[in-house]
Structures are given as C-alpha cells and as structure tokens.
Write a protein that holds these residues in place. Structure first.
Motif, PDB file in Angstrom:
ATOM      1  N   ASP A   1      -4.904   9.103  -0.392  1.00 40.87           N
ATOM      2  CA  ASP A   1      -5.755   8.920   0.158  1.00 40.87           C
ATOM      3  C   ASP A   1      -5.015   8.198   1.593  1.00 40.87           C
ATOM      4  O   ASP A   1      -5.059   7.081   1.251  1.00 40.87           O
ATOM      5  N   GLN A   2      -4.222   8.888   2.346  1.00 39.85           N
ATOM      6  CA  GLN A   2      -3.557   7.797   3.234  1.00 39.85           C
ATOM      7  C   GLN A   2      -3.876   7.009   4.649  1.00 39.85           C
ATOM      8  O   GLN A   2      -4.638   8.191   4.594  1.00 39.85           O
TER       9      GLN A   2
ATOM     10  N   LYS B   1       4.546   6.016  -5.404  1.00 45.27           N
ATOM     11  CA  LYS B   1       4.353   6.270  -6.834  1.00 45.27           C
ATOM     12  C   LYS B   1       3.696   6.674  -7.296  1.00 45.27           C
ATOM     13  O   LYS B   1       3.300   7.488  -8.410  1.00 45.27           O
ATOM     14  N   ALA B   2       2.330   7.395  -6.699  1.00 43.58           N
ATOM     15  CA  ALA B   2       0.801   7.217  -7.052  1.00 43.58           C
ATOM     16  C   ALA B   2       1.466   9.338  -6.913  1.00 43.58           C
ATOM     17  O   ALA B   2       1.813  10.125  -8.116  1.00 43.58           O
ATOM     18  N   LEU B   3       2.664   9.757  -5.541  1.00 47.09           N
ATOM     19  CA  LEU B   3       2.244  10.838  -5.953  1.00 47.09           C
ATOM     20  C   LEU B   3       3.720  11.520  -6.674  1.00 47.09           C
ATOM     21  O   LEU B   3       3.723  12.745  -6.794  1.00 47.09           O
TER      22      LEU B   3
ATOM     23  N   ARG C   1      -6.186  13.086   2.991  1.00 48.73           N
ATOM     24  CA  ARG C   1      -5.731  13.399   1.241  1.00 48.73           C
ATOM     25  C   ARG C   1      -4.381  13.959   1.452  1.00 48.73           C
ATOM     26  O   ARG C   1      -4.422  14.820   1.643  1.00 48.73           O
ATOM     27  N   ILE C   2      -3.310  13.945   1.251  1.00 47.74           N
ATOM     28  CA  ILE C   2      -2.037  13.943   0.251  1.00 47.74           C
ATOM     29  C   ILE C   2      -2.052  14.529  -1.204  1.00 47.74           C
ATOM     30  O   ILE C   2      -1.937  12.959  -1.878  1.00 47.74           O
TER      31      ILE C   2
ATOM     32  N   HIS D   1       0.321  -1.585   0.061  1.00 44.63           N
ATOM     33  CA  HIS D   1       0.364   0.015  -0.116  1.00 44.63           C
ATOM     34  C   HIS D   1       1.318   0.692  -0.519  1.00 44.63           C
ATOM     35  O   HIS D   1       0.513   2.499  -1.097  1.00 44.63           O
ATOM     36  N   LEU D   2       2.053   1.271   0.545  1.00 45.95           N
ATOM     37  CA  LEU D   2       2.739   2.497   0.967  1.00 45.95           C
ATOM     38  C   LEU D   2       3.639   2.791  -0.666  1.00 45.95           C
ATOM     39  O   LEU D   2       3.765   3.551  -1.338  1.00 45.95           O
TER      40      LEU D   2
END
Length: 228
Positions: A93-94, A84-86, A110-111, A78-79
């Motif tokens: 949504d952490q 990768k998305a960031l 939300r980040i 998940h991390l």
C-alpha cells in the motif's frame, strides 16, 4: 527451487528530463500484467515529520524551508521496504503525496507485484539503501535549458505557480541539488539515454520514432536479461 524475484528498473534524471515519459512508454510497451510503475515521489515525508504547524503562516514557512530536491526529503526506509516486498512478489500500500497540501494523504495506492518493476524519480539512483535492489539503472540525460522550460510549464499550468516562484526555487535549491545528488548517478548508470529535445508536456507529444529511440536500449537490456 528458489522463486525468481521481480526485475527492478530504476529510471532517473533531472526534473523535466523526460524520465516519466520514458517510464510510461515502457509500461505501455510491456503490456498489462507485465510491469508496474512505482513513483518515488510518493515517499516525501508527511508534514508531521517536521512538526505540526498551527497556522497557515507557520505551514507556509515550514514548506518554504524544505528542500524537496534533497533525498533527505523522502522516507527512504519505507521505500526500501516496499521495493523489497514487490521484488519478493508481495503487494504493498503505497503512500499518496498531496502536492496541494504539501502533505501525505490519508489514502494509499494498492500496488500488486509484476515481473518488471519501474521505479522513477530524481533520486531513484541516488539513495544508497536501494542500490543493491536495482537490476537495471537508467539515466535520462537532458540539456538544462530544456529541463527548465518543461519545469516552468508544468508548475505554472498544472500546479498554479508563478514563473518567478519557479525560477526562484530553481536557482535557490533545484539546480544545486541536481548537480549534488542526481547528476553524479549518470556516471554509474547501466544505461544513459540522451534526450535531445523530445516534447514531453501539454498537447505536444513525442513522436513514435523518438519514443522508439529511447526505448530501444532498455528493451535490448531486458531481452538480454531474459526478462522479455
């Protein structure tokens, strides 16, 4: 033209090393919109991962058996997905971990992406699956006695624990896990920053000179990389 990916800094060090203090200082120095801090501790497995305890006694026994200082206590995939998305410029949504309940909250944080991503935690440099995502690895090297003193103060004052329980956990799992998982990463880190005793707790704040000393090598690397 290929879009430039966001720059990931991973900061690690033992519990109480001052890595969070350094990460916050860097976040403030870079300024709004330039950086975002990404806590590794948010990814502890939810209680459902270990089974659903039916009573308070079962829950207490289950929690007592979890080694939170082992990378296995975290949902690494998940991390990795969120990092990768960031890096690719996408928001995530952490999870939020509730330390009082020893479980993941139903709420999320939300980040949104930023040019600099700061990943901070004891396992930030100890999980093979994220190594190829890291652009700059930083290890904060702090004497064991200072780290333990900070941990005792934090857990007693902020988390309501007894000194005996903190020491028992430290001797049974924390110390061994530090030298097995966290400490070896120091020898592969791009930067090792020594903390000879910077205050990082309670009302005692690090001096501006101390913060500047710890920030300087990180800022220099960012300048060299053309990030700032």
């Amino acid at each position: 033209m290929t879009k430039k990916k966001n720059f990931l800094i991973a900061m690690s060090g033992g519990s109480g090393s001052g890595k969070s203090t350094l990460a916050v200082a860097l976040l403030e120095r870079l300024g709004p919109g330039r950086a975002v801090m990404f806590g590794e501790d948010a990814y502890y497995h939810p209680m459902s991962y270990y089974g659903e305890p039916q009573t308070a006694a079962e829950r207490e026994a289950l929690v007592a058996g979890i080694n939170y200082d082992d990378p296995k206590s975290k949902e690494v995939d998940h991390l990795v997905s969120d990092l990768k998305a960031l890096k690719a410029g996408e928001g995530v949504d952490q999870p939020i971990y509730d330390y009082d309940r020893h479980d993941r909250s139903k709420k999320t944080r939300r980040i949104e992406p930023a040019p600099v991503l700061i990943l901070e935690g004891i396992h930030a440099l100890s999980m093979p699956k994220i190594r190829n995502l890291i652009d700059l690895s930083v290890y904060v090297d702090t004497p064991d006695d200072l780290r333990l003193a900070r941990r005792i103060r934090r857990d007693v004052i902020e988390r309501g624990r007894t000194v005996d329980s903190v020491l028992q956990q430290y001797m049974s799992t924390v110390r061994a896990a530090h030298y097995r998982f966290t400490y070896p990463a120091m020898f592969e880190a791009d930067l090792v920053i020594a903390d000879e005793g910077v205050p990082a707790y309670g009302d005692v704040k690090p001096s501006a000179d101390a913060i500047e000393r710890m920030l300087a090598p990180v800022l220099s690397r960012l300048q060299t990389a053309g990030v700032i």
